[in-house]
Enzyme design. Structure first.
Site, PDB file in Angstrom:
ATOM      1  N   ASP A 168      -5.886   2.541  -3.154  1.00  0.00           N
ATOM      2  CA  ASP A 168      -7.028   2.594  -2.237  1.00  0.00           C
ATOM      3  C   ASP A 168      -7.061   3.922  -1.487  1.00  0.00           C
ATOM      4  O   ASP A 168      -7.989   4.180  -0.727  1.00  0.00           O
ATOM      5  CB  ASP A 168      -7.030   1.409  -1.264  1.00  0.00           C
ATOM      6  N   ASP A 183      -1.717   6.412  -3.836  1.00  0.00           N
ATOM      7  CA  ASP A 183      -0.681   5.542  -3.300  1.00  0.00           C
ATOM      8  C   ASP A 183      -0.467   4.390  -4.276  1.00  0.00           C
ATOM      9  O   ASP A 183      -1.073   4.362  -5.355  1.00  0.00           O
ATOM     10  CB  ASP A 183      -1.038   5.066  -1.888  1.00  0.00           C
ATOM     11  N   SER A 203       0.823  -1.200   0.000  1.00  0.00           N
ATOM     12  CA  SER A 203       0.000   0.000   0.000  1.00  0.00           C
ATOM     13  C   SER A 203       0.862   1.256   0.000  1.00  0.00           C
ATOM     14  O   SER A 203       1.636   1.474  -0.916  1.00  0.00           O
ATOM     15  CB  SER A 203      -0.970  -0.039   1.176  1.00  0.00           C
ATOM     16  N   ASP A 247      -1.245   1.211  -4.425  1.00  0.00           N
ATOM     17  CA  ASP A 247      -2.282   0.236  -4.782  1.00  0.00           C
ATOM     18  C   ASP A 247      -3.654   0.872  -4.958  1.00  0.00           C
ATOM     19  O   ASP A 247      -4.650   0.184  -5.128  1.00  0.00           O
ATOM     20  CB  ASP A 247      -2.343  -0.898  -3.758  1.00  0.00           C
TER      21      ASP A 247
END
Length: 452
Positions: free
Chosen positions: A242, A238, A96, A240
């Site tokens: 999310d 970021d 992440s 990934d």
């Protein structure tokens, strides 16, 4: 050496806490936990990703699972793919917002949401017992490839917003995907929405162009691009996707707290009857969200920090939108998980509907200052003493002890809690001005250090 295994998944520094062997053991434990059915596997663009992908696939195939590999994608794409393919669960290989030296695994249940704390504890038991469900040669699993997950994600997002309204607005934005997985979906989404975009770090090659956590200190290049162009908005993701942080039309970072606020405005303003609606967020989210909700006759409900906790609250109360102050937006009409792709479309729809800049849309609401610091985790006894001293120092505060200690007043709050993703204690405070927020943080820090 550091690694962490919580409801947020398992993550650590590659080679110094997170090794392929651990990824294999964790994946085998998940295979033992899940009901029968295929398992979806996705990864972000980190250069260590292929190594951990091989370890994950080895475990799942060795446990007799049918694996659906969807390649380099976002975390929400992987969550959605679990739902669409009616899978038993999924694994997203990502750390992440953590730096490039990190990687990790996020574990997804059959609903497309992350595992509950109870199921995580059961996984830990399987891991400790070492009872991997290995099968004989005749029952080895099969690896399949599905290359349409990103396309389906874009289609699903566009079905939930007014694409014609957005396209007609003639919006221009600047985008910073930091070399992460956003590069495989965000530019294509903006093309579908008819939005002009100027891109930074959208190659998705894993060679991060900045620290992947989209804090104001890390997105200076994006802020400069917005200021020097006709962009009405800057979008910083970021690795990934999310989480989403925003830069305003003047080139000033608005902060990740503003993401959920603008997304909530989009949902409330687009609702036929916003009065009586409930919005879910975590304990560390700005109270400006409460002011926005109140102005529309809605109210805010709070859950302990952790996406799964907010998801469970949304599910239980039927909230039309929710999320976290770290830039994570959950829109249950799509799915119960943080999704910066969906957040992007909601915010663009709100800008197109009002014809205003992000700053202008937020201007009617109080402008709080939030201060976020972190420091190394003390021993548990020291942390408990700090909590006790804070209770005594602020006897008039409203207390919430579901996740560390949160003390709240009418126009400010202080929250201390051990992080679930890093070896630190987080100290957050919000107040009408920065000096007051910093004062609360310093009180918390001093008591954490043993100063009374």
């Amino acid at each position: 050496m550091y690694r962490r295994f919580t409801v947020s998944g398992a993550r650590g520094v590659v080679g110094e806490g997170l090794e392929p062997r651990l990824a294999l053991e964790l994946s085998a434990a998940l295979a033992e936990l899940l009901d029968d059915g295929p398992v979806v596997v996705g990864r972000d663009s980190r250069t260590s990703g292929p190594v951990f992908r091989h370890a994950v696939l080895a475990a799942l195939l060795g446990a007799g699972r049918r694996v659906i590999d969807i390649g380099v994608v976002t975390t929400p794409t992987t969550q959605l793919a679990v739902e669409w393919r009616e899978a038993a669960g999924g694994i997203m290989i990502t750390a992440s917002h953590n730096p490039i030296s990190w990687n990790g695994l996020k574990f997804i249940g059959p609903s497309g949401s992350f595992l509950t704390p109870e199921r995580v504890e059961k996984m830990k038991t399987f891991l400790a017992e070492g009872t991997a469900p290995w099968v004989g040669h005749a029952d080895i699993g099969v690896e399949l490839r599905w290359d349409h997950a990103v396309e389906h994600h874009i289609d699903a997002v566009c079905d939930l917003v007014d694409t014609e309204l957005i396209a007609a607005a003639g919006l221009e934005v600047a985008v910073d995907c930091c070399g992460g997985a956003g590069g495989v979906i965000i530019p294509d989404l903006l093309e579908r929405l008819g939005v002009i975009h100027r891109d930074l770090g959208c190659r998705a090659d894993g060679r991060f162009t900045r620290d992947p956590e989209p804090l104001a200190a890390n997105i200076g290049e994006l802020a400069d691009l917005v200021a020097k162009s006709d962009s009405v908005l800057g979008l910083a993701f970021d690795s990934d996707v999310d989480r989403l942080a925003l830069v305003g039309a003047t080139g000033t970072p608005l902060g990740e707290e503003r993401t959920l606020q603008l997304a909530a405005l989009s949902v409330l303003e687009g609702a036929d009857k916003p009065a009586g609606l409930e919005i879910a967020c975590n304990l560390s989210t700005s109270r400006c969200l409460e002011d926005i909700a109140a102005a529309h006759g809605a109210r805010v409900l709070r859950a302990p920090v952790g996406e799964v906790n907010v998801v469970e609250l949304i599910r239980a109360r039927g909230c039309p939108v929710g999320g976290e102050g770290n830039g994570g937006v959950i829109y249950p009409r799509l799915h119960l998980g943080r999704d910066a792709v969906m957040a992007t479309a909601l915010i663009l729809e709100q800008l197109a509907r009002t014809g205003k800049t992000p700053e202008q849309n937020l201007a009617p609401y109080p402008d709080y200052e939030i201060v976020k610091v972190k420091q190394p985790v003390p021993d548990p006894a020291t942390l408990e003493r700090a909590y006790e001293h804070l209770r005594g120092h602020f006897p008039d505060a409203e207390r919430d002890e579901r996740d560390g200690l949160r003390l709240a007043w009418k126009d400010r709050w202080l929250h201390l809690r051990p992080s679930g993703t890093e070896p630190v204690v987080r100290i957050f405070a919000e107040a009408p001005d920065r000096a007051a927020a910093e004062q609360l943080v310093e009180i918390g820090r001093a008591l954490l250090n043993g100063d009374e």
